[in-house]
Motif scaffolding. Structure first.
Motif, PDB file in Angstrom:
ATOM      1  N   SER A  13       0.825  -1.206   0.000  1.00  0.00           N
ATOM      2  CA  SER A  13       0.000   0.000   0.000  1.00  0.00           C
ATOM      3  C   SER A  13       0.859   1.256   0.000  1.00  0.00           C
ATOM      4  N   LEU A  14       0.246   2.318  -0.439  1.00  0.00           N
ATOM      5  CA  LEU A  14       0.831   3.653  -0.358  1.00  0.00           C
ATOM      6  C   LEU A  14      -0.108   4.449   0.543  1.00  0.00           C
ATOM      7  N   ILE A  15       0.456   4.996   1.610  1.00  0.00           N
ATOM      8  CA  ILE A  15      -0.369   5.783   2.530  1.00  0.00           C
ATOM      9  C   ILE A  15      -0.036   7.250   2.313  1.00  0.00           C
ATOM     10  N   TYR A  16      -1.068   8.036   2.046  1.00  0.00           N
ATOM     11  CA  TYR A  16      -0.874   9.465   1.799  1.00  0.00           C
ATOM     12  C   TYR A  16      -1.299  10.233   3.038  1.00  0.00           C
TER      13      TYR A  16
ATOM     14  N   ASN B 210       5.908  -3.816   3.186  1.00  0.00           N
ATOM     15  CA  ASN B 210       5.522  -3.564   1.789  1.00  0.00           C
ATOM     16  C   ASN B 210       4.675  -2.288   1.637  1.00  0.00           C
ATOM     17  N   SER B 211       4.670  -1.452   2.685  1.00  0.00           N
ATOM     18  CA  SER B 211       3.897  -0.205   2.610  1.00  0.00           C
ATOM     19  C   SER B 211       4.810   1.006   2.594  1.00  0.00           C
ATOM     20  N   TYR B 212       4.438   1.978   1.799  1.00  0.00           N
ATOM     21  CA  TYR B 212       5.196   3.233   1.696  1.00  0.00           C
ATOM     22  C   TYR B 212       4.360   4.390   2.227  1.00  0.00           C
ATOM     23  N   LEU B 213       5.064   5.381   2.773  1.00  0.00           N
ATOM     24  CA  LEU B 213       4.387   6.537   3.353  1.00  0.00           C
ATOM     25  C   LEU B 213       4.766   7.788   2.565  1.00  0.00           C
ATOM     26  N   LEU B 214       3.773   8.456   2.023  1.00  0.00           N
ATOM     27  CA  LEU B 214       4.009   9.719   1.308  1.00  0.00           C
ATOM     28  C   LEU B 214       3.450  10.844   2.171  1.00  0.00           C
ATOM     29  N   ILE B 215       4.346  11.680   2.676  1.00  0.00           N
ATOM     30  CA  ILE B 215       3.895  12.789   3.530  1.00  0.00           C
ATOM     31  C   ILE B 215       3.954  14.069   2.720  1.00  0.00           C
ATOM     32  N   ASP B 216       2.814  14.704   2.595  1.00  0.00           N
ATOM     33  CA  ASP B 216       2.704  15.941   1.830  1.00  0.00           C
ATOM     34  C   ASP B 216       2.817  17.113   2.800  1.00  0.00           C
ATOM     35  N   GLU B 217       3.951  17.804   2.730  1.00  0.00           N
ATOM     36  CA  GLU B 217       4.198  18.930   3.643  1.00  0.00           C
ATOM     37  C   GLU B 217       4.089  20.262   2.905  1.00  0.00           C
ATOM     38  N   ALA B 218       3.077  20.383   2.059  1.00  0.00           N
ATOM     39  CA  ALA B 218       2.897  21.627   1.292  1.00  0.00           C
ATOM     40  C   ALA B 218       2.790  22.844   2.218  1.00  0.00           C
ATOM     41  N   TYR B 219       2.207  22.645   3.404  1.00  0.00           N
ATOM     42  CA  TYR B 219       1.962  23.779   4.310  1.00  0.00           C
ATOM     43  C   TYR B 219       2.938  23.818   5.480  1.00  0.00           C
TER      44      TYR B 219
ATOM     45  N   SER C 281      17.221   7.194   7.124  1.00  0.00           N
ATOM     46  CA  SER C 281      17.086   5.905   7.800  1.00  0.00           C
ATOM     47  C   SER C 281      15.945   5.063   7.230  1.00  0.00           C
ATOM     48  N   ASN C 282      15.074   5.658   6.459  1.00  0.00           N
ATOM     49  CA  ASN C 282      13.889   4.902   6.076  1.00  0.00           C
ATOM     50  C   ASN C 282      13.541   5.027   4.586  1.00  0.00           C
ATOM     51  N   PRO C 283      13.812   3.997   3.791  1.00  0.00           N
ATOM     52  CA  PRO C 283      13.557   4.093   2.345  1.00  0.00           C
ATOM     53  C   PRO C 283      12.071   4.044   1.992  1.00  0.00           C
ATOM     54  N   ARG C 284      11.215   3.885   3.017  1.00  0.00           N
ATOM     55  CA  ARG C 284       9.780   3.794   2.711  1.00  0.00           C
ATOM     56  C   ARG C 284       9.051   5.114   2.951  1.00  0.00           C
ATOM     57  N   VAL C 285       9.822   6.194   3.145  1.00  0.00           N
ATOM     58  CA  VAL C 285       9.198   7.501   3.370  1.00  0.00           C
ATOM     59  C   VAL C 285       9.553   8.449   2.220  1.00  0.00           C
TER      60      VAL C 285
END
Ligand SMILES: Cc1ncc(COP(=O)(O)O)c(C=O)c1O
Length: 382
Positions: free
Chosen positions: A173-176, A203-212, A231-235
Motif C-alpha cells: 500500500s501507499l499511505i498518503y 511492503n507499505s510506503y508513506l508519502l507525507i505531503d508537507e505543502a503547508y 534511515s527509512n527508504p519507505r518515506v
C-alpha cells in the motif's frame, strides 16, 4: 550533472515522438485558437478583479529576490535549463542536508503525487488516505487499478492512523498523509506518526505531503518528517514552492526520499519538468531565507487576525496550522460560496463530509476586511 535532458539523451527521444505525433495540426487552426485566447482573456479579466481566497495561494506574491531572478531568467528562455536545474537540485539537497540524488523535482508538488501513485500502485495494492484531504492523489491512483481507501479524519481532524494501519495488512500500500491537512488545516501529531511508522508492514510506503510545512508554527505536535529520510527508504516527503514562496503559477515542487526510492519515482517523472524561469526562481527563493521568515510571520499574523474576527462573530473554525482555515458557516458551503462569488470573492468549494464548512485562504488585510464586510451582510440578509 543531474539534468534530465543531458542525462537521458532526450533530444533523440523527442525527435521520434514528433515524427509520430498524434496531434494533427488542424487542431490548432488559427480561428479556433483565437476564440480560445479570447475566452481565456475574459476569464483572466474576471479573475483579476476578484478577491481570491480559494486556492491557498500566497496573496503577497513571490519573495523580492525571486521576482528579480524571474525577470532575469526570461532573457534565457531560449536555452534549456541544464545548469540552472542542477543548481536548484543542489540547493534543495543542501537545504535538507541530503544528497542530490535523493531529490525528485516536479512541475508542482502535484507531480510528486502522480509519480508516487505510478511507482507504488497497481491492481492488488491500495492507496490509503484521509477524507477529506487534498484530492489530487486519488485521481492519479484511479488509472493504476489500485483500490482507493478513504478514511474519515478523527474528531480532532487528525489522520485516523489506527484505521489506516488496519487496511495495510492485505497487501502493498501507499499511505498518503497530508500534514498539515488540506482542507482542514489540522495536524497529525508527529509522535503518532512515529508509532504508526513503527508498525507499518514492510511492503507499505508513506508519502507525507508537507505543502503547508512553513505555516505549521506554534505546536510541538508538528515536526517535519524530513529527518526520517536517510534511515527509512519507505518515506517520501513532498514540498512545494507554491505556498510560502508564492510561486503557484511557476509550478515547482519536489519530493525527497532515499536514493533508491527516488530512483524508483524518477522513472515516472516528466523529462525537463522544471522550466528556466521556475528553476532560477526556486534557487533565488531558497537563498532568501530572511524574506521567507518575514513572509511566514506575515501569514501567521493574518491567520491570528482571521481567528480574532471569527471569534468576535461567535464563529467556530478548526484551529489552523496553514495559510487557510476551515470554518463552520452554519449553512451549506455551496450556498455560501455562490453568495461570495456573486460579490466578487472566491472562497473554497464544498468538501466531502463537511457540508457546512467553508475553506477560506487568507488574503491581504484589505481583502480580508472586504471578506468580513460581505460575510456580515450575508448574516443580516439571511
Ligand atoms: C496539500 C497539497 N499538496 C499539494 C498541492 C499542490 O501544490 P503544487 O502547486 O506544488 O502542485 C496543494 C495545492 O493546493 C495542496 O494543498
Amino acid at each position: 550533472m543531474l539534468s534530465r535532458r543531458r542525462f537521458l539523451g532526450f533530444g533523440a527521444v523527442a525527435g521520434a515522438a514528433l515524427a509520430t505525433s498524434q496531434f494533427p495540426l488542424e487542431a490548432f487552426e488559427p480561428s479556433r485558437h483565437g476564440q480560445a485566447v479570447d475566452a481565456k482573456t475574459a476569464l483572466g479579466a474576471a479573475r483579476a478583479n476578484a478577491i481570491l481566497l480559494n486556492s491557498n495561494e500566497n496573496p503577497y506574491g513571490p519573495l523580492p529576490k525571486t521576482n528579480a531572478a524571474m525577470q532575469q531568467a526570461l532573457g534565457w528562455a531560449n536555452r534549456y535549463p541544464d545548469f540552472e536545474y542542477d543548481s536548484l537540485v543542489w540547493a534543495i539537497a543542501d537545504l535538507h542536508k541530503i544528497q542530490p540524488h535523493q531529490v525528485v523535482t516536479g512541475c508542482g508538488s502535484t507531480e510528486l503525487l502522480r509519480v508516487s501513485a505510478c511507482a507504488f500502485l497497481a491492481p492488488g495494492s491500495k492507496l490509503i488516505l484521509a477524507w477529506p484531504t487534498f484530492e489530487a492523489i486519488p485521481a492519479y491512483a484511479e488509472p493504476t487499478g489500485a483500490e482507493i481507501v478513504k478514511l474519515p479524519l478523527t474528531s480532532n481532524y487528525a489522520h485516523d492512523l489506527d484505521a489506516m494501519l488496519s487496511h495495510t495488512s492485505s497487501g502493498p500500500s501507499l499511505i498518503y498523509i497530508c500534514n498539515p491537512n488540506n482542507p482542514t488545516a489540522s495536524l497529525t501529531p508527529r509522535k503518532d506518526l512515529d508509532a504508526f511508522m513503527a508498525k507499518l508492514p514492510s511492503n507499505s510506503y508513506l508519502l507525507i505531503d508537507e505543502a503547508y510545512h512553513h505555516f505549521a508554527t506554534g505546536s510541538p505536535d508538528y515536526v517535519s518528517y524530513l529527518d526520517q529520510l536517510t534511515s527509512n527508504p519507505r518515506v517520501i516527503v513532498a514540498r512545494t514552492f507554491s505556498k510560502i514562496y508564492g510561486m503557484a503559477g511557476m509550478r515547482l515542487g519536489y519530493g525527497v526520499s532515499s536514493e533508491e526510492t527516488a530512483a524508483r519515482l524518477r522513472r515516472f517523472q516528466n523529462q525537463d519538468n522544471v522550466n528556466m524561469v521556475a528553476a532560477q526562481a526556486g534557487l533565488a527563493a531558497l537563498q532568501d531565507t530572511v524574506e521567507m521568515q518575514t513572509a511566514t510571520r506575515r501569514i501567521v499574523a493574518d491567520r491570528q487576525e482571521f481567528f480574532n474576527q471569527a471569534s468576535r462573530r461567535g464563529l467556530k473554525a478548526i484551529p489552523s496550522y496553514a495559510n487557510f482555515a476551515m470554518m463552520d458557516a452554519g449553512r451549506p458551503a455551496s450556498e455560501v460560496s455562490t453568495y461570495f462569488k456573486n460579490k466578487g470573492i472566491l472562497i473554497g468549494r464544498r468538501f466531502p463530509l463537511m457540508d457546512n464548512y467553508v475553506r477560506i485562504s487568507f488574503g491581504r488585510p484589505t481583502e480580508m476586511q472586504q471578506f468580513w464586510k460581505v460575510w456580515d451582510e450575508m448574516k443580516s440578509s439571511s
